[in-house]
Design a protein around this motif. Structure first.
Motif, PDB file in Angstrom:
ATOM      1  N   PHE A  19       0.812  -1.227   0.000  1.00  0.00           N
ATOM      2  CA  PHE A  19       0.000   0.000   0.000  1.00  0.00           C
ATOM      3  C   PHE A  19       0.842   1.271   0.000  1.00  0.00           C
ATOM      4  N   GLN A  20       2.160   1.093   0.108  1.00  0.00           N
ATOM      5  CA  GLN A  20       3.013   2.280   0.115  1.00  0.00           C
ATOM      6  C   GLN A  20       3.561   2.570  -1.271  1.00  0.00           C
ATOM      7  N   HIS A  21       3.090   1.819  -2.249  1.00  0.00           N
ATOM      8  CA  HIS A  21       3.434   2.081  -3.645  1.00  0.00           C
ATOM      9  C   HIS A  21       2.970   3.488  -3.993  1.00  0.00           C
ATOM     10  N   GLU A  22       3.684   4.127  -4.920  1.00  0.00           N
ATOM     11  CA  GLU A  22       3.358   5.538  -5.203  1.00  0.00           C
ATOM     12  C   GLU A  22       2.241   5.722  -6.220  1.00  0.00           C
ATOM     13  N   ASP A  23       1.904   4.686  -6.975  1.00  0.00           N
ATOM     14  CA  ASP A  23       0.885   4.832  -8.022  1.00  0.00           C
ATOM     15  C   ASP A  23      -0.491   4.443  -7.490  1.00  0.00           C
ATOM     16  N   VAL A  24      -1.167   5.415  -6.889  1.00  0.00           N
ATOM     17  CA  VAL A  24      -2.448   5.110  -6.246  1.00  0.00           C
ATOM     18  C   VAL A  24      -3.519   4.722  -7.262  1.00  0.00           C
ATOM     19  N   VAL A  25      -3.437   5.294  -8.464  1.00  0.00           N
ATOM     20  CA  VAL A  25      -4.439   4.963  -9.482  1.00  0.00           C
ATOM     21  C   VAL A  25      -4.240   3.523  -9.969  1.00  0.00           C
ATOM     22  N   GLY A  26      -2.981   3.145 -10.201  1.00  0.00           N
ATOM     23  CA  GLY A  26      -2.686   1.772 -10.617  1.00  0.00           C
ATOM     24  C   GLY A  26      -3.096   0.777  -9.542  1.00  0.00           C
ATOM     25  N   MET A  27      -2.911   1.178  -8.298  1.00  0.00           N
ATOM     26  CA  MET A  27      -3.260   0.291  -7.188  1.00  0.00           C
ATOM     27  C   MET A  27      -4.771   0.111  -7.092  1.00  0.00           C
ATOM     28  N   ALA A  28      -5.507   1.178  -7.367  1.00  0.00           N
ATOM     29  CA  ALA A  28      -6.971   1.084  -7.326  1.00  0.00           C
ATOM     30  C   ALA A  28      -7.425   0.034  -8.341  1.00  0.00           C
ATOM     31  N   LYS A  29      -6.781   0.004  -9.488  1.00  0.00           N
ATOM     32  CA  LYS A  29      -7.115  -0.987 -10.503  1.00  0.00           C
ATOM     33  C   LYS A  29      -6.682  -2.379 -10.056  1.00  0.00           C
ATOM     34  N   ASP A  30      -5.478  -2.462  -9.496  1.00  0.00           N
ATOM     35  CA  ASP A  30      -4.932  -3.755  -9.074  1.00  0.00           C
ATOM     36  C   ASP A  30      -5.765  -4.399  -7.969  1.00  0.00           C
ATOM     37  N   LEU A  31      -6.448  -3.585  -7.173  1.00  0.00           N
ATOM     38  CA  LEU A  31      -7.231  -4.129  -6.065  1.00  0.00           C
ATOM     39  C   LEU A  31      -8.503  -4.825  -6.532  1.00  0.00           C
ATOM     40  N   ILE A  32      -8.919  -4.573  -7.779  1.00  0.00           N
ATOM     41  CA  ILE A  32     -10.090  -5.273  -8.317  1.00  0.00           C
ATOM     42  C   ILE A  32      -9.761  -6.767  -8.376  1.00  0.00           C
ATOM     43  N   GLY A  33     -10.540  -7.581  -7.668  1.00  0.00           N
ATOM     44  CA  GLY A  33     -10.280  -9.024  -7.625  1.00  0.00           C
ATOM     45  C   GLY A  33      -9.618  -9.481  -6.334  1.00  0.00           C
ATOM     46  N   LYS A  34      -9.065  -8.518  -5.559  1.00  0.00           N
ATOM     47  CA  LYS A  34      -8.514  -8.872  -4.255  1.00  0.00           C
ATOM     48  C   LYS A  34      -9.682  -9.049  -3.279  1.00  0.00           C
ATOM     49  N   VAL A  35      -9.414  -9.625  -2.124  1.00  0.00           N
ATOM     50  CA  VAL A  35     -10.491  -9.923  -1.175  1.00  0.00           C
ATOM     51  C   VAL A  35     -10.319  -9.113   0.109  1.00  0.00           C
ATOM     52  N   LEU A  36     -11.365  -8.372   0.459  1.00  0.00           N
ATOM     53  CA  LEU A  36     -11.356  -7.589   1.707  1.00  0.00           C
ATOM     54  C   LEU A  36     -11.997  -8.436   2.796  1.00  0.00           C
ATOM     55  N   VAL A  37     -11.274  -8.571   3.926  1.00  0.00           N
ATOM     56  CA  VAL A  37     -11.736  -9.418   5.021  1.00  0.00           C
ATOM     57  C   VAL A  37     -11.777  -8.613   6.318  1.00  0.00           C
ATOM     58  N   THR A  38     -12.869  -8.728   7.065  1.00  0.00           N
ATOM     59  CA  THR A  38     -12.874  -8.176   8.425  1.00  0.00           C
ATOM     60  C   THR A  38     -13.216  -9.304   9.384  1.00  0.00           C
ATOM     61  N   ASP A  39     -12.683  -9.192  10.607  1.00  0.00           N
ATOM     62  CA  ASP A  39     -12.930 -10.211  11.627  1.00  0.00           C
ATOM     63  C   ASP A  39     -13.100  -9.502  12.966  1.00  0.00           C
ATOM     64  N   PHE A  40     -14.313  -8.984  13.190  1.00  0.00           N
ATOM     65  CA  PHE A  40     -14.611  -8.259  14.419  1.00  0.00           C
ATOM     66  C   PHE A  40     -15.413  -9.151  15.353  1.00  0.00           C
ATOM     67  N   GLU A  41     -15.016  -9.218  16.606  1.00  0.00           N
ATOM     68  CA  GLU A  41     -15.745  -9.990  17.614  1.00  0.00           C
ATOM     69  C   GLU A  41     -16.028 -11.419  17.155  1.00  0.00           C
ATOM     70  N   GLY A  42     -15.017 -12.003  16.505  1.00  0.00           N
ATOM     71  CA  GLY A  42     -15.166 -13.389  16.065  1.00  0.00           C
ATOM     72  C   GLY A  42     -16.095 -13.582  14.892  1.00  0.00           C
ATOM     73  N   LYS A  43     -16.520 -12.465  14.274  1.00  0.00           N
ATOM     74  CA  LYS A  43     -17.404 -12.587  13.114  1.00  0.00           C
ATOM     75  C   LYS A  43     -16.629 -12.248  11.849  1.00  0.00           C
ATOM     76  N   LYS A  44     -16.314 -13.299  11.077  1.00  0.00           N
ATOM     77  CA  LYS A  44     -15.516 -13.096   9.882  1.00  0.00           C
ATOM     78  C   LYS A  44     -16.407 -12.856   8.670  1.00  0.00           C
ATOM     79  N   THR A  45     -16.148 -11.758   7.968  1.00  0.00           N
ATOM     80  CA  THR A  45     -16.893 -11.453   6.746  1.00  0.00           C
ATOM     81  C   THR A  45     -15.901 -11.049   5.669  1.00  0.00           C
ATOM     82  N   SER A  46     -16.217 -11.375   4.419  1.00  0.00           N
ATOM     83  CA  SER A  46     -15.288 -11.022   3.345  1.00  0.00           C
ATOM     84  C   SER A  46     -16.009 -10.924   2.008  1.00  0.00           C
ATOM     85  N   GLY A  47     -15.337 -10.295   1.058  1.00  0.00           N
ATOM     86  CA  GLY A  47     -15.896 -10.193  -0.280  1.00  0.00           C
ATOM     87  C   GLY A  47     -14.833  -9.789  -1.283  1.00  0.00           C
TER      88      GLY A  47
END
Length: 208
Positions: A19-47
């Motif tokens: 995330f410290q890469h300098e090309d924020v626009v390229g990174m926004a594109k690269d993140l398409i297809g990656k998976v965002l995960v949260t795990d709060f209070e033992g409740k894991k959700t992702s997409g």
DNA sequence: CAAACGATTTTCT
DNA sequence: GAAAATCGTTTGG
């Protein structure tokens, strides 16, 4: 939308350095297809991330940090990349962003839509919905609600237990990734027209 | 201290 | 398609 699973790749949590890469626009594109995960209070959700927007900082009239503005709210954007920036919009919606680039370069990526993977029952509960439909995680306010994200998570380092972005080998062909103008930033004049929004073409979770 | 304003979503007509 | 919902942040007096 087409995508396939490349079993040669290992699941991996994107490291802070990513995330410290300098090309924020390229990174926004690269993140398409990656998976965002949260795990709060033992409740894991992702997409699967299917829609993003880049905010390029001091030269971007649509960014909260435009002109180098520093306030209590925007201060987190000046941290080194890899931390969360969640703020309240219209008094109702929590919008989740990932701070990028080096310290003192205040750029961020807004996550606008997910295709749900894990914890759909928990997402339904949080969104007070009975039945899953495309509105569960379509739109930045909706996905933040579904994953349990709120302002208290601002400043949290990604890649730890609570919030992670993973590369699970899901490959979305470059030809299926579209770009265009960002949404809801008409006040930014000419900058509103910049092609800083990316999405997986044809995915039903992408904003209409 | 008062007032205006959103990087939106949902509901009603 | 129009309008309401709803409040932290920011700015101006």
């Amino acid at each position: 939308m087409k995508f396939y699973f490349d079993s040669h790749k290992k699941n991996k949590i994107l490291p802070t350095a990513y995330f410290q890469h300098e090309d924020v626009v390229g990174m926004a594109k690269d993140l398409i297809g990656k998976v965002l995960v949260t795990d709060f209070e033992g409740k894991k959700t992702s997409g699967i991330i299917v829609e993003t927007e880049a905010y390029t900082g001091i030269n971007d009239k649509a960014a909260h940090s435009y002109g180098g503005k520093r306030t209590a709210r925007t201060e987190v954007m000046y941290q080194p990349g890899g931390v969360a920036y969640v703020y309240l919009c219209y008094g109702i919606h929590h919008l989740f962003n990932i701070v990028t680039n080096k310290k003192d370069i205040p750029q961020a990526i807004l996550i606008r839509a997910l295709q749900p993977l894990e914890g759909i029952d928990i997402m339904l509960q949080r969104r007070k919905k009975i039945k899953a439909d495309y509105t569960l995680t379509r739109g930045p306010g909706s996905l933040a609600g579904a994953l349990g994200l709120n302002r208290s998570h601002t400043g949290l380092l990604l890649g730890q237990k609570l919030i992670q972005v993973e590369d699970r080998g899901i490959v979305i062909p470059d030809s299926d990734i579209r770009c265009g103008a960002r949404i809801g930033v008409a006040y930014a004049g000419a900058d509103a027209l910049l092609p800083y929004r990316f999405w997986a073409d044809g995915n039903p979770y992408v904003s209409k």
